[in-house]
Design an enzyme around this catalytic site. Structure first.
Site, PDB file in Angstrom:
ATOM      1  N   HIS A  27       8.252  20.109  23.789  1.00  0.00           N
ATOM      2  CA  HIS A  27       7.749  21.211  24.621  1.00  0.00           C
ATOM      3  C   HIS A  27       8.707  21.544  25.755  1.00  0.00           C
ATOM      4  O   HIS A  27       8.461  22.457  26.536  1.00  0.00           O
ATOM      5  CB  HIS A  27       6.367  20.856  25.187  1.00  0.00           C
ATOM      6  CG  HIS A  27       5.293  20.795  24.158  1.00  0.00           C
ATOM      7  ND1 HIS A  27       4.846  19.606  23.624  1.00  0.00           N
ATOM      8  CD2 HIS A  27       4.599  21.770  23.543  1.00  0.00           C
ATOM      9  CE1 HIS A  27       3.911  19.868  22.743  1.00  0.00           C
ATOM     10  NE2 HIS A  27       3.734  21.166  22.665  1.00  0.00           N
ATOM     11  N   ASP A  70       7.115  12.972  24.730  1.00  0.00           N
ATOM     12  CA  ASP A  70       6.673  14.217  24.077  1.00  0.00           C
ATOM     13  C   ASP A  70       7.429  14.448  22.765  1.00  0.00           C
ATOM     14  O   ASP A  70       7.990  15.522  22.518  1.00  0.00           O
ATOM     15  CB  ASP A  70       6.847  15.406  25.025  1.00  0.00           C
ATOM     16  CG  ASP A  70       6.234  16.709  24.480  1.00  0.00           C
ATOM     17  OD1 ASP A  70       5.231  16.631  23.739  1.00  0.00           O
ATOM     18  OD2 ASP A  70       6.766  17.783  24.796  1.00  0.00           O
ATOM     19  N   TYR A 112       7.993  17.112  13.640  1.00  0.00           N
ATOM     20  CA  TYR A 112       7.593  17.323  15.023  1.00  0.00           C
ATOM     21  C   TYR A 112       8.219  16.273  15.947  1.00  0.00           C
ATOM     22  O   TYR A 112       7.538  15.525  16.656  1.00  0.00           O
ATOM     23  CB  TYR A 112       6.070  17.303  15.142  1.00  0.00           C
ATOM     24  CG  TYR A 112       5.518  18.049  16.320  1.00  0.00           C
ATOM     25  CD1 TYR A 112       4.752  17.406  17.296  1.00  0.00           C
ATOM     26  CD2 TYR A 112       5.738  19.416  16.468  1.00  0.00           C
ATOM     27  CE1 TYR A 112       4.236  18.097  18.373  1.00  0.00           C
ATOM     28  CE2 TYR A 112       5.224  20.113  17.546  1.00  0.00           C
ATOM     29  CZ  TYR A 112       4.470  19.449  18.493  1.00  0.00           C
ATOM     30  OH  TYR A 112       3.945  20.138  19.560  1.00  0.00           O
ATOM     31  N   HIS A 138       1.645  26.650  13.807  1.00  0.00           N
ATOM     32  CA  HIS A 138       1.925  25.256  13.440  1.00  0.00           C
ATOM     33  C   HIS A 138       1.470  24.987  12.007  1.00  0.00           C
ATOM     34  O   HIS A 138       2.127  24.275  11.246  1.00  0.00           O
ATOM     35  CB  HIS A 138       1.225  24.283  14.395  1.00  0.00           C
ATOM     36  CG  HIS A 138       1.972  24.025  15.670  1.00  0.00           C
ATOM     37  ND1 HIS A 138       3.315  23.737  15.707  1.00  0.00           N
ATOM     38  CD2 HIS A 138       1.547  24.020  16.956  1.00  0.00           C
ATOM     39  CE1 HIS A 138       3.696  23.550  16.960  1.00  0.00           C
ATOM     40  NE2 HIS A 138       2.645  23.719  17.739  1.00  0.00           N
ATOM     41  N   HIS A 162      -0.064  30.479  18.404  1.00  0.00           N
ATOM     42  CA  HIS A 162       0.784  29.284  18.477  1.00  0.00           C
ATOM     43  C   HIS A 162       0.237  28.194  17.558  1.00  0.00           C
ATOM     44  O   HIS A 162       0.956  27.618  16.738  1.00  0.00           O
ATOM     45  CB  HIS A 162       0.841  28.785  19.926  1.00  0.00           C
ATOM     46  CG  HIS A 162       1.692  27.575  20.129  1.00  0.00           C
ATOM     47  ND1 HIS A 162       2.895  27.593  20.788  1.00  0.00           N
ATOM     48  CD2 HIS A 162       1.493  26.284  19.748  1.00  0.00           C
ATOM     49  CE1 HIS A 162       3.416  26.367  20.788  1.00  0.00           C
ATOM     50  NE2 HIS A 162       2.581  25.557  20.168  1.00  0.00           N
ATOM     51  N   GLU A 163      -1.067  27.940  17.684  1.00  0.00           N
ATOM     52  CA  GLU A 163      -1.673  26.857  16.894  1.00  0.00           C
ATOM     53  C   GLU A 163      -1.658  27.171  15.407  1.00  0.00           C
ATOM     54  O   GLU A 163      -1.315  26.313  14.589  1.00  0.00           O
ATOM     55  CB  GLU A 163      -3.118  26.598  17.355  1.00  0.00           C
ATOM     56  CG  GLU A 163      -3.264  26.121  18.789  1.00  0.00           C
ATOM     57  CD  GLU A 163      -2.332  24.984  19.153  1.00  0.00           C
ATOM     58  OE1 GLU A 163      -2.049  24.804  20.340  1.00  0.00           O
ATOM     59  OE2 GLU A 163      -1.836  24.285  18.248  1.00  0.00           O
ATOM     60  N   GLU A 222       8.134  23.985  17.760  1.00  0.00           N
ATOM     61  CA  GLU A 222       7.482  24.525  18.945  1.00  0.00           C
ATOM     62  C   GLU A 222       7.893  25.972  19.217  1.00  0.00           C
ATOM     63  O   GLU A 222       7.068  26.837  19.514  1.00  0.00           O
ATOM     64  CB  GLU A 222       7.803  23.677  20.169  1.00  0.00           C
ATOM     65  CG  GLU A 222       6.797  22.587  20.399  1.00  0.00           C
ATOM     66  CD  GLU A 222       5.418  23.169  20.559  1.00  0.00           C
ATOM     67  OE1 GLU A 222       5.214  23.952  21.519  1.00  0.00           O
ATOM     68  OE2 GLU A 222       4.542  22.868  19.715  1.00  0.00           O
TER      69      GLU A 222
END
Ligand SMILES: O=C(O)[C@H](CCc1ccccc1)CC1(C(=O)N[C@@H](Cc2c[nH]c3ccccc23)C(=O)O)CCCC1
Ligand SMILES: [Zn+2]
Length: 304
Positions: A229, A224, A160, A149, A145-146, A169
Site C-alpha cells: 500500500h 504490509d 500480493y 482484486h 478497488h475491492e 494494489e
C-alpha cells in the site's frame, strides 16, 4: 408463495438517493439483484457488527431503505451493481470471473472496523469508527478497488507481496479511478468524514499521503506484505501520467488488456511497463503517440 424482483430505493452513507434492485418474498424485501445477465446474482448481507460472514441477508419491511444504519447496505449493493455494469459494458467481462458468478458484499463487519477487503470469495466492509472512516462501502472507488482484486486474482494473479503486490494494489486504485474519475483521490468519500479535501491516497500526488512516486524512493520493507500500500504510489503515478496523456478510454483498454492478457503472478513494475506498451502497440501500433506516452509515463517514475 409470491416472490419477485422489485425496485426499491434508499439513502447511502452520505445521504444520496439510490435506486435499488431488490427482491420480495413472503412479506420481506432483500438486497438481492436478479436483473443482471449473470448466472448468479448481486446480493448484500450484514455481519451485524460481528465477524461471521456472509452473515444475514440485509432486509427491509417496505423496500424504502432509508434508516441511517442502512446506508452501508444501500451503497454496498448500489456500488457493486455499478462496478458490475462497468466491467460488463466497458470490458465485456461478466462478473469478477467472467462467468457471471454471484457478487456478495457483507457490510457492518466488526466493530468500528476501519477497513474493507476481498477475502477471496466476497467483499467485506467495516463501518469505520466515524472519525477515520465512515462505512467504507460508501465510496465507489473503494468498492471498485475491492472488486478489482477479485478480477486480478482470476486473471494476472499478481502475488500480493513486494512489487507484484504493489502492482496488484495499483491496478485496484487505477480501476477505482476509472469508476470514480471525478478526482485523482482514493477513498475520499469515506475517509475522515469530519475533514474535507483529504483521502486515503492520491494517484496524481502519492507523496501527499506518504507514498513514493519514483523508483528512487521505493520503500524496502517487510511490513504490509512488502509495502504493497506504499509502493503502489509508483505505478499509481505512472497511471496518472498515462491517463492524463492518452485519455480515460484508451487507458481503460490498455490497462484491462495488460491485466488480463500479459501480466502474470510474479510481474514486477518493469513487466507492467512492458505489458502496457505491448497493449498500446496491439491497439494503436508501436511508435504511436499512445505508445510513446506510456513509455514516457513510466520513464518519469524511473521504471524501464
Ligand atoms: O483492499 C485493500 O487493499 C485493503 C485491504 C486491507 C486488508 C487486508 C487484509 C485483511 C483485512 C484488510 C483495503 C483498502 C486499503 O487500501 N487499506 C489500506 C489503508 C488502510 C485502510 N484502513 C486502515 C487502517 C489502518 C491502517 C491502514 C489502513 C491498508 O489496509 O493498509 C483498499 C481501499 C480502502 C481500504
Ligand atoms: Zn487493495
Amino acid at each position: 408463495v409470491t416472490a419477485s424482483a422489485t425496485s426499491g430505493y434508499g439513502y447511502g452513507v452520505n445521504g444520496g438517493y439510490k435506486a435499488l434492485n431488490t427482491y420480495y418474498s413472503s412479506g420481506t424485501y432483500y438486497l438481492y439483484d436478479v436483473t443482471k445477465p449473470m448466472s448468479g446474482v448481486i446480493r448484500t448481507t450484514t455481519a451485524k457488527n460481528g465477524t461471521s460472514i456472509p452473515g444475514w441477508y440485509s432486509v427491509d419491511s417496505n423496500n424504502a431503505w432509508t434508516a441511517y444504519s442502512q446506508g452501508a447496505d444501500v451503497d454496498a449493493h448500489y456500488n457493486a451493481g455499478k462496478v458490475y455494469d462497468y466491467y460488463y459494458n466497458t470490458h465485456n467481462r461478466n462478473s469478477y470471473d467472467n462467468s457471471g458468478s454471484t457478487l456478495t458484499s457483507t457490510v457492518h463487519y466488526g466493530s468500528n472496523y476501519n477497513n474493507a477487503f476481498w477475502n477471496g470469495s466476497q467483499m467485506v466492509y467495516g463501518d469505520g469508527d466515524g472519525s477515520t472512516f465512515a462505512p467504507l462501502s460508501g465510496a465507489l472507488d473503494v468498492v471498485a478497488h475491492e472488486l478489482t482484486h477479485a478480477v486480478t486474482e482470476r486473471t494476472a494473479g499478481l502475488q500480493y507481496q513486494y512489487q507484484s503486490g504493489a502492482l496488484n494494489e495499483s491496478m485496484s486504485d487505477v480501476f477505482g479511478y476509472f469508476l470514480d474519475s471525478g478526482d485523482w483521490l482514493m477513498g475520499e468519500d469515506v475517509y475522515t468524514p469530519g475533514v474535507g479535501g483529504d483521502a486515503l491516497r492520491s494517484l496524481s500526488n502519492p507523496e501527499a499521503y506518504g507514498q513514493p512516486s519514483h523508483m528512487n524512493d521505493y520503500v524496502n520493507t517487510s511490513s504490509d506484505n512488502g509495502g504493497v500500500h506504499t509502493n503502489s504510489g509508483i505505478p499509481n503515478k505512472a497511471g496518472y501520467l498515462t491517463i492524463s496523456s492518452i485519455g480515460k478510454s484508451a487507458a481503460e483498454k490498455i490497462y484491462y488488456r495488460a491485466l488480463t492478457v500479459y501480466l502474470t503472478p510474479t510481474s514486477d513494475f518493469s513487466d507492467a511497463r512492458a505489458a502496457l506498451l505491448q497493449s498500446a502497440a496491439d491497439y494503436y501500433g508501436s511508435g504511436s503517440s499512445t505508445y510513446n506516452a506510456v513509455a514516457n509515463a513510466w520513464n518519469q517514475v524511473g521504471v524501464y
